[in-house]
Design an enzyme around this catalytic site. Structure first.
Site, PDB file in Angstrom:
ATOM      1  N   ASN A 210     -17.546 -21.004 -74.029  1.00 12.98           N
ATOM      2  CA  ASN A 210     -17.030 -20.521 -72.748  1.00 12.98           C
ATOM      3  C   ASN A 210     -15.674 -21.145 -72.473  1.00 12.98           C
ATOM      4  O   ASN A 210     -15.172 -21.939 -73.267  1.00 12.98           O
ATOM      5  CB  ASN A 210     -18.030 -20.799 -71.623  1.00 12.98           C
ATOM      6  CG  ASN A 210     -18.352 -22.265 -71.487  1.00 12.98           C
ATOM      7  OD1 ASN A 210     -17.486 -23.088 -71.197  1.00 12.98           O
ATOM      8  ND2 ASN A 210     -19.622 -22.620 -71.721  1.00 12.98           N
ATOM      9  N   PRO A 305     -32.185 -25.459 -73.714  1.00  9.63           N
ATOM     10  CA  PRO A 305     -32.885 -26.280 -72.707  1.00  9.63           C
ATOM     11  C   PRO A 305     -32.094 -26.344 -71.409  1.00  9.63           C
ATOM     12  O   PRO A 305     -30.865 -26.298 -71.408  1.00  9.63           O
ATOM     13  CB  PRO A 305     -32.964 -27.655 -73.379  1.00  9.63           C
ATOM     14  CG  PRO A 305     -31.878 -27.660 -74.401  1.00  9.63           C
ATOM     15  CD  PRO A 305     -31.773 -26.254 -74.891  1.00  9.63           C
ATOM     16  N   LYS A 341     -34.387 -25.462 -58.918  1.00  7.76           N
ATOM     17  CA  LYS A 341     -34.374 -26.640 -59.802  1.00  7.76           C
ATOM     18  C   LYS A 341     -34.652 -27.939 -59.060  1.00  7.76           C
ATOM     19  O   LYS A 341     -34.717 -29.006 -59.674  1.00  7.76           O
ATOM     20  CB  LYS A 341     -33.028 -26.717 -60.524  1.00  7.76           C
ATOM     21  CG  LYS A 341     -32.764 -25.487 -61.386  1.00  7.76           C
ATOM     22  CD  LYS A 341     -31.561 -25.639 -62.281  1.00  7.76           C
ATOM     23  CE  LYS A 341     -31.348 -24.370 -63.112  1.00  7.76           C
ATOM     24  NZ  LYS A 341     -30.295 -24.507 -64.124  1.00  7.76           N
TER      25      LYS A 341
END
Length: 404
Positions: A210, A305, A341
């Site tokens: 990215n 992950p 989260k």
């Protein structure tokens, strides 16, 4: 944070249009309790007058290396011993070259060589001059000798160009001086920080990545150190120098970053996931370069992950701060991410817009936490990082010490 009462600041001013900002800095330092002795170079006196600086500092301005009124008693040595800090604002390319070469051909350069006090420079020059290889070589030599550089910032310049080379604003420089003399809000706190992109290899020559430059994360590392924290920085592949006082660990893939974080997170108090971690990686990595055989090619990806979620889910999780880089509705997506989260704070920013985001020197953030929100407007990433760290420190201390 103050800590400047009675501190003796020798403020050098060199030639450059940014010299006018030094007047406000002298005023701010004096208001904070510091004693300020101004030293002008000959070129600086073309931009600001001794009379103005004497009025705001309350002390006669020093200019001449061989002033009979002072040098009969070795005045330049006395002044070098007097200072608790030497700050050069602005520091021109010419003065930095002179200092890097050890020339003592004017009063300010002589004082810098003769003092045992810490020296900080606030560079200001044309963006091309700053990026010139000779200037960058001088920067490296000065830093290797323990001289600190504060700035430059990036933006519009008096010459009409845009880029790095603007002097930090007086308020930002005052904050740096105060931080130098005062224990930081995070004195002794252990911070683990991720920054930059990750690269997921397809074959020996290609990867999925990215546009993250790592600038925001590295600026945060610098700001955490200034606040007194002990900082470990897990960095993806970026072309940035390691900030002073930071322990850096280089990684490439998301799995490598996860391993580096989990190896260290047990010893940290604050975790900041600033890295732009790839969500997916190729299921298989080709051993040889993939050749063009067909008009179409399918690549099967598997989930990487979730480092941030894994850190936040630990039984004794650190104060956890995440980032959400979005191309639309950044605040809405960031709040959903914060809740899902279960992290303490999230910083939302818009990428792909005309201003801010990846590969730029400026950015804007919206900070969100349970029951709170703060907007940090578009600014240089270094200044933005300082403001973000101040908010993180406030929230961290409130969470860990509710009675304060």
């Amino acid at each position: 944070m103050n800590g400047l009462a009675g501190k003796r600041i020798l403020l050098g001013i060199t030639g450059g249009i940014a010299a006018y900002k030094a007047i406000e800095l002298v005023r701010l330092l004096g208001k904070s309790g510091a004693e300020v002795q101004v030293v002008l170079t000959g070129a600086a006196s073309q931009f600001v007058t001794p009379m103005t600086l004497q009025a705001v500092s309350g002390r006669p301005v020093r200019q001449d290396q061989f002033d009979p009124a002072h040098e009969a008693a070795m005045g330049h040595i006395e002044l070098a011993r007097w200072a608790d800090m030497v700050l050069v604002v602005p520091a021109s390319a010419g003065f930095m070259a002179r200092l890097a070469s050890g020339f003592a051909d004017n009063l300010l350069a002589t004082l810098c060589l003769a003092t045992a006090a810490p020296i900080a420079l606030a560079p200001a020059m044309n963006q091309q001059m700053w990026q010139n290889a000779a200037t960058q070589d001088n920067v490296m030599r000065l830093q290797q000798r323990g001289i600190v550089l504060w700035g430059p910032a990036s933006g519009d310049q008096a010459c009409g160009e845009t880029g790095p080379g603007r002097m930090l604003e007086p308020e930002a420089l005052l904050y740096r001086v105060q931080s130098h003399f005062s224990p930081g809000a995070l004195d002794g706190v252990r911070v683990l920080l991720t920054a930059g992109p990750t690269r997921e290899p397809l074959d020996p020559v290609r990867f999925i990545g990215n546009r993250s430059s790592g600038k925001m994360g590295f600026s945060l590392a610098t700001a955490f150190v200034a606040a007194g924290a002990r900082v470990e920085l897990v960095a993806g592949p970026v072309a940035l120098a390691t900030p002073a006082g930071v322990d850096r660990i280089d990684v490439e893939t998301a799995c490598e970053m996860e391993q580096a974080v989990m190896d260290r997170v047990g010893g940290c108090d604050i975790f900041v996931g600033c890295a732009a971690v790839a969500d997916y990686r190729p299921e298989r990595i080709a051993n040889q370069k993939i050749k063009k055989h067909n008009d179409e090619m399918e690549i099967r990806l598997v989930r990487n992950p979730d480092i941030l979620a894994r850190v936040a889910a630990r039984p004794a999780a650190p104060f956890t701060v995440g980032f959400a880089a979005e191309t639309q509705d950044p605040e809405g997506y960031a709040e959903k991410k914060r809740i899902a989260k279960r992290i303490d704070m999230i910083a939302a920013n818009l990428v792909g817009a005309p201003e801010g985001g990846f590969e730029r020197d400026e950015n804007a953030l919206t900070l969100l936490w349970e029951g709170g929100r703060e907007q940090l407007p578009m600014s240089d990433k270094r200044q933005l990082a300082e403001r973000l760290v101040a908010v993180v420190a406030e929230r961290y201390l409130a969470a860990r010490h509710p009675s304060r």
